[in-house]
Design an enzyme around this catalytic site. Structure first.
Site, PDB file in Angstrom:
ATOM      1  CG  ASN A  28      43.212  44.577  45.722  1.00 37.34           C
ATOM      2  OD1 ASN A  28      42.705  43.744  44.971  1.00 37.34           O
ATOM      3  ND2 ASN A  28      42.618  45.002  46.808  1.00 37.34           N
TER       4      ASN A  28
ATOM      5  CB  VAL B 111      34.914  41.790  53.988  1.00 36.94           C
ATOM      6  CG1 VAL B 111      35.550  40.457  54.342  1.00 36.94           C
ATOM      7  CG2 VAL B 111      35.582  42.393  52.758  1.00 36.94           C
TER       8      VAL B 111
ATOM      9  CB  THR C  55      43.356  44.642  53.188  1.00 40.19           C
ATOM     10  OG1 THR C  55      42.394  43.933  52.415  1.00 40.19           O
ATOM     11  CG2 THR C  55      44.624  44.827  52.377  1.00 40.19           C
TER      12      THR C  55
ATOM     13  CB  CYS D 213      40.121  47.863  47.525  1.00 41.81           C
ATOM     14  SG  CYS D 213      39.055  47.013  48.678  1.00 41.81           S
TER      15      CYS D 213
ATOM     16  CG  PHE E 265      41.330  37.559  46.846  1.00 40.94           C
ATOM     17  CD1 PHE E 265      42.455  38.354  46.689  1.00 40.94           C
ATOM     18  CD2 PHE E 265      41.470  36.345  47.493  1.00 40.94           C
ATOM     19  CE1 PHE E 265      43.701  37.952  47.146  1.00 40.94           C
ATOM     20  CE2 PHE E 265      42.713  35.924  47.959  1.00 40.94           C
ATOM     21  CZ  PHE E 265      43.831  36.729  47.778  1.00 40.94           C
TER      22      PHE E 265
HETATM   23  C1  UDX Z   1      38.907  45.526  44.216  1.00 36.85           C
HETATM   24  C2  UDX Z   1      39.416  44.137  43.734  1.00 36.85           C
HETATM   25  O1  UDX Z   1      38.937  43.908  42.410  1.00 36.85           O
HETATM   26  C3  UDX Z   1      38.971  43.037  44.684  1.00 36.85           C
HETATM   27  O2  UDX Z   1      39.528  41.796  44.281  1.00 36.85           O
HETATM   28  C4  UDX Z   1      39.451  43.394  46.092  1.00 36.85           C
HETATM   29  O3  UDX Z   1      39.076  42.405  47.034  1.00 36.85           O
HETATM   30  C5  UDX Z   1      38.926  44.750  46.512  1.00 36.85           C
HETATM   31  O4  UDX Z   1      39.338  45.725  45.555  1.00 36.85           O
HETATM   32  P1  UDX Z   1      36.622  46.885  44.115  1.00 36.85           P
HETATM   33  O5  UDX Z   1      37.398  48.019  44.687  1.00 36.85           O
HETATM   34  O6  UDX Z   1      35.319  46.518  44.727  1.00 36.85           O
HETATM   35  O7  UDX Z   1      37.492  45.525  44.130  1.00 36.85           O
HETATM   36  O8  UDX Z   1      36.321  47.229  42.569  1.00 36.85           O
HETATM   37  P2  UDX Z   1      36.931  46.885  41.146  1.00 36.85           P
HETATM   38  O9  UDX Z   1      35.865  46.316  40.329  1.00 36.85           O
HETATM   39  O10 UDX Z   1      38.184  46.142  41.236  1.00 36.85           O
HETATM   40  O11 UDX Z   1      37.224  48.353  40.590  1.00 36.85           O
HETATM   41  C6  UDX Z   1      38.103  49.273  41.242  1.00 36.85           C
HETATM   42  C7  UDX Z   1      38.164  50.579  40.474  1.00 36.85           C
HETATM   43  O12 UDX Z   1      38.885  50.412  39.258  1.00 36.85           O
HETATM   44  C8  UDX Z   1      36.801  51.148  40.076  1.00 36.85           C
HETATM   45  O13 UDX Z   1      36.808  52.543  40.265  1.00 36.85           O
HETATM   46  C9  UDX Z   1      36.686  50.799  38.609  1.00 36.85           C
HETATM   47  O14 UDX Z   1      35.835  51.666  37.912  1.00 36.85           O
HETATM   48  C10 UDX Z   1      38.134  50.946  38.169  1.00 36.85           C
HETATM   49  N1  UDX Z   1      38.489  50.183  36.960  1.00 36.85           N
HETATM   50  C11 UDX Z   1      38.371  48.820  36.954  1.00 36.85           C
HETATM   51  C12 UDX Z   1      39.008  50.849  35.852  1.00 36.85           C
HETATM   52  O15 UDX Z   1      39.140  52.085  35.855  1.00 36.85           O
HETATM   53  N2  UDX Z   1      39.364  50.116  34.757  1.00 36.85           N
HETATM   54  C13 UDX Z   1      39.267  48.752  34.706  1.00 36.85           C
HETATM   55  O16 UDX Z   1      39.647  48.170  33.689  1.00 36.85           O
HETATM   56  C14 UDX Z   1      38.736  48.087  35.853  1.00 36.85           C
END
Ligand code: UDX
Length: 455
Positions: free
Chosen positions: A223, A11, A121, A275, A149
């Protein structure tokens, strides 16, 4: 304007370079010397699309100053933006040590009228506590909550083309100043996208002004709802496995309802990263602090924690009950594709579980090996490539949706392996393609037909 950014993680560094390219003078404080030297050399210390280009060109402007010192930087600044880390405590609550330390260091040096912006956060109620610290300093420093976000792997794109910008606080002038500051990024977003090699998006961007406590709660609620959607999909996937349904078909149709939406319904090994796990446990802890039992989030959390074990058990069943001395390849150690981040990585958790079950495990990731190594407890063999990892494997398990894994030719995979078990822990593959290559396919919530026949 002159701005100081506290912290240069995903960030902080992204925010710092974007404000530099928007025309401001930006100090970015990073206490870790090794990381600071990397940034000063014109690169980022983490992998993120477009960030290196933005860092090196920001340095060329002569208005971007990575530093480890609060003196000068903070003293000269009209705005300070806190982007420091908030790791979780062993009990799941947020560890705010860095938040308070950074705020105290900044408040001591800030001049009257400068604005303190909280982008990290934090649990709801933190801003009110920090405002009391500001009050005891005797200075007039408006406090603004401005939750972030962005997702890792799309940090730059998300920071240029966002759905909404939230600012919360009780000083209207300060809120307007911060919104205006972001408009300077919006005005130049296409130029910055070009530097970063990102395709510009033409999407409406909502500016939302709220109270301080609402802004803090918006971030963790957003989140947590996304995490809840994933856990919901995973619990239905377990049912699909037993009942004879395909979770992909189910969630595709469920998500076609605009009221629900298609995003974050992909079942698999569960969510990881810096996150979701932390924000869910942080929200539960906030609930407890205010006497509210957030049972729904506790359920989402325990379901998520069960997924790695669920997958290992499915694997064990497919291998006739024992993984002892079986050669297993785990592809994917970052918590998702296009990042080197391994925090709460499902791939690492699964690899460690497989090692514990006696399997002979090899692992590979295109970007995350270095970060993963300390967490693997030296039990798994680290391979040099996908090919090296899968050669002679009895089973291959894909835990991260890296393009190079998704594009790997199934027939080639079958040729290199010594047996035939393919575990799709991300539900990213076409079952027919895998089976056509002569492999046995196991996904999450996708073996319904077999279970259905047995019943
Ligand atoms: C998340 C939020 O999306 C973002 O808005 C916030 O600011 C920070 O947290 P991030 O942790 O970078 O972002 O990744 P994200 O793409 O959201 O995925 C999080 C986890 O969920 C990953 O391990 C991903 O593989 C998993 N995931 C995501 C699933 O298992 N299924 C899905 O349908 C989507």
């Amino acid at each position: 304007m002159t701005i100081t950014i506290l912290g240069t993680g995903y960030v902080g560094l992204t925010t710092a370079v974007l404000f530099t390219h928007a025309g401001h003078t930006v100090y970015a404080i990073e206490p870790n010397k090794e990381r600071l030297d990397i940034i000063k050399s014109g690169r980022s210390f983490f992998y993120e699309k477009g960030i290196d280009e933005l860092v090196s060109s920001a340095l060329e402007t002569g208005r971007f100053f990575p530093t480890d010192s609060y003196d000068e930087s903070v003293e000269q600044s009209e705005v300070v933006i806190s982007c420091v880390g908030t790791p979780d405590n062993p009990d799941g609550s947020s560890n705010l040590t860095y938040i308070y330390a950074a705020a105290r260091d900044a408040i001591a040096r800030l001049r009257d009228g400068a604005i303190f912006v909280q982008k990290s956060t934090v649990p709801v109620g933190t801003g009110e506590k920090l405002k009391k610290i500001i009050a005891t300093s005797g200075k007039n420093i408006p406090y603004v909550s401005n939750p972030e976000f962005l997702s890792e792997s799309t940090a730059v794109a998300d920071s240029l083309f966002y759905d909404r910008l939230v600012v919360g606080g009780d000083d209207g002038d300060a809120l307007r100043t911060i919104l205006d500051l972001y408009k300077t990024i919006e005005d130049k977003r296409n130029d910055m996208a070009a530097i970063a090699g990102i395709t510009p998006l033409d999407k409406p961007m909502r500016h939302i002004t709220t109270t301080l406590n609402s802004a803090e709660l918006i971030k963790v609620s957003a989140n947590s709802l996304l995490a809840l959607k994933i856990s919901y999909a995973n619990s239905i996937a377990k049912l699909a496995d037993k009942a004879g349904a395909d979770i992909k078909e189910v969630m595709d149709a469920v998500g076609a309802d605009e009221r629900i939406g298609k995003h974050f319904l992909n079942a698999g090994r569960g969510y990881g990263g810096g996150c979701f796990p932390k924000d869910v446990s942080g929200l539960i802890a906030s609930g407890l602090e205010y006497g509210v039992d957030l049972e729904i989030m506790q359920a989402a959390q325990s379901l998520n924690e069960s997924m790695a074990g669920y997958i290992v058990e499915k694997m064990q069943d497919a291998m006739h009950g024992s993984l002892q001395s079986k050669k297993v390849a785990v592809l994917g150690l970052s918590f998702k594709a296009n990042t080197s981040d391994t925090r709460r990585s499902p791939g690492i958790k699964i690899a460690n579980m497989l090692c514990k079950a006696g399997a002979d495990v090899s692992v590979y990731d295109p970007k995350a090996i270095e970060e993963a190594e300390p967490e693997l407890h030296r039990r798994a063999r680290i391979a040099d490539s996908t090919e090296d990892c899968i050669t002679d494997a009895d089973a291959v398990l894909v835990a991260t949706n890296w393009q190079e894994f998704l594009e790997y030719e199934p027939r080639l995979l079958a040729e290199k392996m010594r047996s035939d078990l393919f575990i799709d822990a991300i539900n990213g593959y076409n079952v027919t393609d895998i089976e056509a290559a002569g492999l046995r396919y196991i996904g999450v919530g996708r073996n319904g037909e077999k279970a259905g026949e047995e019943n």
